[in-house]
Structures are given as structure tokens and as C-alpha cells.
Scaffold this motif. Sequence first.
Motif, short mmCIF file in Angstrom:
data_model
loop_
_atom_site.label_atom_id
_atom_site.label_comp_id
_atom_site.label_asym_id
_atom_site.label_seq_id
_atom_site.Cartn_x
_atom_site.Cartn_y
_atom_site.Cartn_z
N ASP A 42 0.84 -1.20 0.00
CA ASP A 42 0.00 0.00 0.00
C ASP A 42 0.88 1.25 0.00
N TYR A 43 0.44 2.29 -0.69
CA TYR A 43 1.29 3.49 -0.82
C TYR A 43 1.39 4.26 0.49
N LEU A 44 0.48 4.01 1.43
CA LEU A 44 0.55 4.65 2.74
C LEU A 44 1.01 3.69 3.84
N GLN A 45 0.44 2.48 3.85
CA GLN A 45 0.70 1.55 4.94
C GLN A 45 1.85 0.59 4.65
N GLY A 46 2.29 0.54 3.42
CA GLY A 46 3.38 -0.36 3.08
C GLY A 46 2.98 -1.82 3.16
N ASP A 47 3.91 -2.66 3.56
CA ASP A 47 3.65 -4.11 3.60
C ASP A 47 2.75 -4.51 4.76
N SER A 48 2.58 -3.65 5.75
CA SER A 48 1.71 -4.00 6.87
C SER A 48 0.27 -4.20 6.42
N MET A 49 -0.07 -3.63 5.26
CA MET A 49 -1.41 -3.76 4.72
C MET A 49 -1.74 -5.20 4.34
N ARG A 50 -0.72 -6.03 4.11
CA ARG A 50 -0.95 -7.39 3.64
C ARG A 50 -1.75 -8.24 4.62
N ILE A 51 -1.76 -7.85 5.87
CA ILE A 51 -2.57 -8.59 6.84
C ILE A 51 -4.05 -8.48 6.52
N MET A 52 -4.40 -7.51 5.67
CA MET A 52 -5.78 -7.38 5.22
C MET A 52 -6.30 -8.67 4.61
N TYR A 53 -5.43 -9.41 3.91
CA TYR A 53 -5.85 -10.62 3.22
C TYR A 53 -6.21 -11.74 4.20
N ILE A 54 -5.79 -11.62 5.44
CA ILE A 54 -6.19 -12.54 6.49
C ILE A 54 -7.35 -11.97 7.30
N HIS A 55 -7.26 -10.69 7.58
CA HIS A 55 -8.22 -10.04 8.47
C HIS A 55 -9.60 -9.88 7.84
N VAL A 56 -9.67 -9.35 6.64
CA VAL A 56 -10.96 -9.01 6.04
C VAL A 56 -11.82 -10.25 5.77
N PRO A 57 -11.29 -11.32 5.13
CA PRO A 57 -12.14 -12.50 4.94
C PRO A 57 -12.61 -13.10 6.26
N ALA A 58 -11.75 -13.09 7.28
CA ALA A 58 -12.15 -13.62 8.59
C ALA A 58 -13.32 -12.82 9.16
N ALA A 59 -13.24 -11.49 9.02
CA ALA A 59 -14.32 -10.64 9.54
C ALA A 59 -15.62 -10.88 8.76
N TRP A 60 -15.52 -10.97 7.45
CA TRP A 60 -16.71 -11.24 6.63
C TRP A 60 -17.38 -12.54 7.04
N LEU A 61 -16.60 -13.60 7.20
CA LEU A 61 -17.18 -14.90 7.49
C LEU A 61 -17.61 -15.01 8.95
N ALA A 62 -17.03 -14.20 9.82
CA ALA A 62 -17.52 -14.15 11.20
C ALA A 62 -18.96 -13.64 11.21
N LEU A 63 -19.22 -12.59 10.43
CA LEU A 63 -20.58 -12.06 10.33
C LEU A 63 -21.50 -13.04 9.60
N GLY A 64 -20.98 -13.64 8.52
CA GLY A 64 -21.78 -14.58 7.76
C GLY A 64 -22.14 -15.81 8.57
N SER A 65 -21.22 -16.28 9.38
CA SER A 65 -21.47 -17.46 10.21
C SER A 65 -22.57 -17.18 11.23
N TYR A 66 -22.51 -15.99 11.86
CA TYR A 66 -23.55 -15.69 12.83
C TYR A 66 -24.90 -15.49 12.15
N SER A 67 -24.89 -14.94 10.96
CA SER A 67 -26.15 -14.79 10.22
C SER A 67 -26.76 -16.16 9.95
N PHE A 68 -25.92 -17.13 9.59
CA PHE A 68 -26.39 -18.50 9.36
C PHE A 68 -26.91 -19.10 10.67
N LEU A 69 -26.19 -18.85 11.77
CA LEU A 69 -26.61 -19.34 13.08
C LEU A 69 -27.98 -18.77 13.45
#
Length: 233
Positions: A42-69
Motif C-alpha cells: 500500500d502506498y501509505l501503509q506499506g507491507d503491513s497492509m498485507r494482513i488485510m488478506y487474512i483479516h478481512v475474509p475472517a471478519a466477513w465470514l464471522a458475520l456470515g457465520s452468525y447470520s447463518f446461526l
Amino acid sequence: MYFKLPNKIIDELRRWLPILSLTTLIVFLVGLYFSILNSPPDYLQGDSMRIMYIHVPAAWLALGSYSFLALSCVCWFIFRNPNFNLFAKSIAPIGAIFTLIALVTGSIWGKPTWGTWWAWDARLTSMLILFFLYVAYIMTWQSIVNKELAAKISAALGVIGFINIPIIKFSVDWWNTLHQPATISKLSAPSIHISMLTPLLIMTFAYILFLATLFLIRLKIEIIEQKILRANK
């Protein structure tokens, strides 16, 4: 109260689990390659932004899992079919794991971005509440001996807890928070570059496969446990 899924479902699970597990591993490896080696910093956050690829899908599926529950709990109240509780029981620990991953990776991402590991803003606090809702649902089943009563209380908790899902989703729009707004929306073009969007979508697909794999494993365990309980009666 016993769950009533046919025996052939266990046979189907045995057949599909190895295939699904292997597919999950392959997609994860492809996603990690694009995330780590084939996407720009990322042009501002640099390589630290790469954790997004772990964080964002986990957050999406956390919400999706509870919706299914919550949906499973609603269906239980309507049809009183114990299989819906089986589905909710199977997804609950998986959703809790995804929520915990989202919280931990969000804190790791927040330290270099915000200068702090944690902030009590609306998005972070509501995600923490989601984790506690998962834990409360799981503990309800484990702590109440009368399973008829456990079914009623846990289903009510699952439905009421769904109020937290839109709060999580729209918290960045309703309140002034540290958390950035949504980068992908149905109503507008993504604000993320395609070079970052591609690995994000691949990792999200990998997470979905991972969730499906874990769900089938949990479903199989729940079915076997119920058969053991029935045999001991």
C-alpha cells in the motif's frame, strides 16, 4: 431431544471431506502467493497492509457465520426441527474462531496504522461483542443439562444477538470511528485496486472453503455424539 439426520449423510461427509480439504489447501496456497508475492504494498501503509488478506475474509465470514446461526435459530422456532439446532451448534465454534482471528489480526494491523493495539470504537467493540455472543451460545448448550431448555435459550440468544450484525456492518457509517469504511460495496465500485482486490477475493474463497470444511467436520461430530447419547439411553 435427538437430531434426526439420515445415516447416509455421514457416508457422504466421509467422501467429500478429503476432496474439500485438498481444494481448500490449494486455494489457500494460491491466495497466499498472490497476497504475499504478487501484490503491491500500500502506498501509505506499506507491507503491513498485507494482513488485510487474512483479516478481512475472517471478519466477513464471522458475520456470515452468525447470520447463518441466527437463521437456523429462527427456523427452529418456526418448524421445531432439531436439525436446525444441529446446524447452529456446528457453525458456532467456527464463527467464534473467525471472529477471534479478525480481532487478533485487526489489532496487529491497528498497531502500525493507528499507533495502538486496541481502540474502543464502534466497529472493534461490536466485533468483540460478537465473539462473546458466540461464546455465550456455545456455553449455553454445554452448561444446561436439560437439552429442551438449552435449545430454547440458545435459539433465543442466537436470534436476539443478530441485532449486533447490522451494527457491525454500518458502524463505520453511523459513527466516527478509526476503522476505515467498506472498500467493497454492492452500490458502488470497489475503492481497492484490482491488484489488491484479486488476492483478497481468492483468500475470501479459500476462507469459504475452509469454513465449509470445518462445518462438515463439526456436523459429523455432532451427529456421532448424538448417536452415542441415544445408544446410552
